[in-house]
Design an enzyme around this catalytic site. Structure first.
Site, PDB file in Angstrom:
ATOM      1  CE  LYS A 289      -0.145   2.167  10.555  1.00 28.70           C
ATOM      2  NZ  LYS A 289       0.149   1.431   9.289  1.00 28.70           N
TER       3      LYS A 289
ATOM      4  NE  ARG B  68      -3.994  -7.500   8.250  1.00 27.04           N
ATOM      5  CZ  ARG B  68      -3.088  -6.953   9.052  1.00 27.04           C
ATOM      6  NH1 ARG B  68      -2.829  -7.499  10.228  1.00 27.04           N
ATOM      7  NH2 ARG B  68      -2.424  -5.882   8.672  1.00 27.04           N
TER       8      ARG B  68
ATOM      9  CG  ASP C 275      -8.759  -0.072  11.591  1.00 27.08           C
ATOM     10  OD1 ASP C 275      -8.537   1.141  11.445  1.00 27.08           O
ATOM     11  OD2 ASP C 275      -7.856  -0.935  11.644  1.00 27.08           O
TER      12      ASP C 275
ATOM     13  CB  CYS D 200      -8.162  -8.542  19.689  1.00 28.48           C
ATOM     14  SG  CYS D 200      -6.533  -8.794  20.445  1.00 28.48           S
TER      15      CYS D 200
ATOM     16  CB  CYS E 205      -4.226 -14.587  17.110  1.00 29.90           C
ATOM     17  SG  CYS E 205      -3.884 -13.351  15.846  1.00 29.90           S
TER      18      CYS E 205
ATOM     19  CB  CYS F 276      -9.157  -8.798  14.962  1.00 33.22           C
ATOM     20  SG  CYS F 276      -7.869  -9.243  13.774  1.00 33.22           S
TER      21      CYS F 276
ATOM     22  CG  ASP G 122      -4.848   2.174   8.600  1.00 36.40           C
ATOM     23  OD1 ASP G 122      -4.575   2.702   7.515  1.00 36.40           O
ATOM     24  OD2 ASP G 122      -4.252   1.178   9.050  1.00 36.40           O
TER      25      ASP G 122
ATOM     26  NE  ARG H  76      -2.464   0.568   3.617  1.00 34.12           N
ATOM     27  CZ  ARG H  76      -3.232   0.253   4.655  1.00 34.12           C
ATOM     28  NH1 ARG H  76      -4.533   0.219   4.510  1.00 34.12           N
ATOM     29  NH2 ARG H  76      -2.695  -0.055   5.824  1.00 34.12           N
ATOM     30  CE1 TYR H  77       0.726   4.265   4.044  1.00 33.40           C
ATOM     31  CE2 TYR H  77       1.230   2.163   5.074  1.00 33.40           C
ATOM     32  CZ  TYR H  77       0.497   3.334   5.043  1.00 33.40           C
ATOM     33  OH  TYR H  77      -0.446   3.576   5.988  1.00 33.40           O
TER      34      TYR H  77
ATOM     35  NE  ARG I  34       5.883   2.804   5.313  1.00 34.08           N
ATOM     36  CZ  ARG I  34       5.950   3.938   4.614  1.00 34.08           C
ATOM     37  NH1 ARG I  34       6.729   4.031   3.571  1.00 34.08           N
ATOM     38  NH2 ARG I  34       5.196   4.970   4.950  1.00 34.08           N
TER      39      ARG I  34
END
Length: 544
Positions: free
Chosen positions: A441, A238, A397, A233, A229, A236, A434, A216-217, A220
């Site tokens: 961001k 994702r 998000d 959470c 995981c 999350c 984001d 996306r950037y 990077r």
């Protein structure tokens, strides 16, 4: 037995019996796994270490030596360190590192897992195998509310349920409103989708040139090592893919990502995330890091994890020795509440820091969890004491079913105002949103600029007082610098600095987006005259 067979045997180990709330009944530790362990409800989500439907490499969960002795660390006087590997006697059983145990955690272990030794409890693989995932398991430990019980029965959200025994020991067994409890035990609010929410709000799938790779950037990329995981959470980002077995750490998929990286020489920074990449065994993770280090233009490797908070036992001396071989190597650790800053978490962070790994925290602002100044300030202070630098504070998000977690942007800005100047700058993270749709961001912050009077800039400090700073407006006829000298003389004659804009009154608090809108919390700063303190000025987003 082959290594593959050992991994399969390990995956089939049943969880220990969990004692009911309160004091364990006599003999319960010897009763084995609960009867519902074989039901369909108990099956592990795809992509997890113990999933038989999608087998992972044996290195994902290394087998535990049958003759493992209780951990001893550091070695006793006159005893060779296990860290020396080849120098250690082959006949001596492998010894795990001794891990600190908080009183609260120790009491929880003795009450609900009475048959589990301290050595087993502090083994990260035991913690992973014995995660609490079902309604029956939760009911033995926690007094579930009707809403929580209904959510566990319906299982209607995208994200699976799973909590390590260690992290569950930090959860209040009685109060459903406790912050940590709300982040790991689902409620029916997850089933409600509101305006602006989406399964993939950040548009990661649209920026994925290879499976599990997000570009996306410009310079990077994000590399998703796996989708598992240790603890899920409920907020999350994702949740659409995590725990569903769609992103496995197999070589075929990862080689596609590495091939893309080799072709794109503009990429110098790789962030490894998931899922949680530290859920991998050392050899598999070392293979990934080694492949990245083979690419000449990849200079900077980062790894995002929540293990120091949810499973600090994962941060072993063996892991740290492996990671330090790949410097420069940075780690982003996810902490969201002071209750996570335990003795165990502090020891884990110390091991990473001692291995030369810079640690930065990433915290999500969550309603009813950490959206008040005292909680956030305590968290930031404790992180610094654990040698973790507060890095990002994320606006939650807008994933599907997250409305009950999201706060207003104004609340985040007020928290930032309360931190700036009232505590060390090292404890002040950057508040970011984001942007939905793949915008990346975007840093936001209350601006310290009130306005302008002629050639003076009016700055508001952390106390609400206003100060003048000489900042002559450039004019073509003043190219020789005469205007600048005259502006300085006029500013001095006007009596600058002026507290309270000539009256001593506190200045209004401009929010980001106004005439002198905010930018990055760590950017251009003006140190106001006459002890006005450093004031965030017209800050520019100089990086992502």
């Amino acid at each position: 037995m082959s290594s593959v067979e050992q991994g399969a045997a390990l995956a089939m180990v049943s969880p220990q019996g969990i004692a009911t709330k309160g004091i364990a009944a006599p003999g319960i530790a010897n009763q084995g796994a609960p009867s519902e362990a074989t039901s369909s409800e108990e099956s592990e989500p795809p992509g997890s270490p113990s999933c038989n439907a999608a087998p992972l490499p044996p290195s994902f969960l290394p087998a535990i030596p049958a003759d493992a002795r209780p951990p001893v660390w550091p070695p006793r006087s006159g005893e060779k360190s296990v860290a020396r590997g080849a120098q250690a006697s082959s006949a001596r059983p492998r010894r795990a590192a001794r891990f600190a145990e908080s009183p609260l955690v120790r009491e929880f272990r003795r009450r609900h897992f009475p048959g589990v030794s301290r050595a087993e409890w502090n083994d990260w693989r035991w913690q992973t195998r014995n995660r609490v995932r079902t309604l029956a398991q939760f009911e033995r430990i926690v007094e579930l509310s009707d809403d929580e019980r209904q959510a566990l029965v319906q299982r209607g959200s995208m994200l699976p349920v799973g909590v390590t025994p260690y992290y569950l020991s930090l959860v209040d067994p009685v109060r459903p409103e406790q912050g940590l409890r709300r982040t790991v035990i689902p409620t029916t609010a997850e089933l409600v989708r509101t305006r602006g929410e989406a399964d993939d709000p950040l548009g990661e799938d649209a920026h994925s040139p290879a499976p599990g790779l997000v570009h996306r950037y410009p310079d990077r990329v994000l590399l998703l090592a796996l989708d598992f995981c240790a603890t899920y959470c409920r907020y999350c980002t994702r949740s659409r893919v995590v725990g569903h077995g769609e992103i496995l750490p197999n070589e075929e998929r990862l080689e596609q990502a590495f091939a893309y990286l080799r072709l794109h020489t503009e990429i110098r920074d790789v962030l490894i995330s998931g899922g949680d990449p530290l859920a991998l065994g050392e050899d598999r993770l070392e293979w990934i890091l080694g492949k990245l280090r083979e690419i000449p233009h990849v200079e900077f490797i980062r790894l995002g994890t929540k293990m120091p908070a949810v499973l600090p036992q994962r941060i072993t001396p063996q892991l740290c020795r492996m990671l330090r071989k790949f410097h420069p190597f940075w780690m982003s650790v996810h902490f969201l509440h002071p209750d996570e800053c335990t003795l165990e978490a502090a020891r884990a962070c110390a091991r990473l820091a001692d291995a030369g790994i810079p640690l930065g925290s990433q915290t999500v602002l969550l309603a009813g969890v950490n959206d008040d100044v005292p909680t956030m300030q305590e968290l930031m202070h404790k992180l610094l004491m654990m040698r973790v630098r507060p890095y990002y504070l994320y606006q939650c998000d807008p994933i599907s079913g997250s409305a009950h977690f999201r706060t207003s942007v104004a609340k985040g800005l007020k928290i930032m105002e309360a931190l700036r100047g009232h505590t060390t700058g090292y404890a002040v993270p950057t508040l970011v949103i984001d942007a939905p749709g793949g915008g990346g961001k975007i840093p936001i912050a209350p601006s310290g600029i009130v306005g302008r009077e002629g050639d003076d800039l009016l700055l508001r400090n952390f106390e609400g007082k206003v100060f003048r700073y000489s900042d002559p407006m450039p004019r073509p006829q003043d190219a020789d610098g005469v205007h600048g000298r005259r502006a300085t003389e006029r500013s001095a004659a006007s009596g600058a600095p002026v507290n309270g804009a000539a009256s001593g009154a506190a200045a209004p608090s401009p929010l980001a987006g106004e005439a002198w809108g905010g930018g990055a919390a760590r950017g251009v700063v003006v140190d106001a005259p006459a002890n006005g303190s450093a004031t965030p000025a017209m800050r520019f987003n100089l990086g992502r």
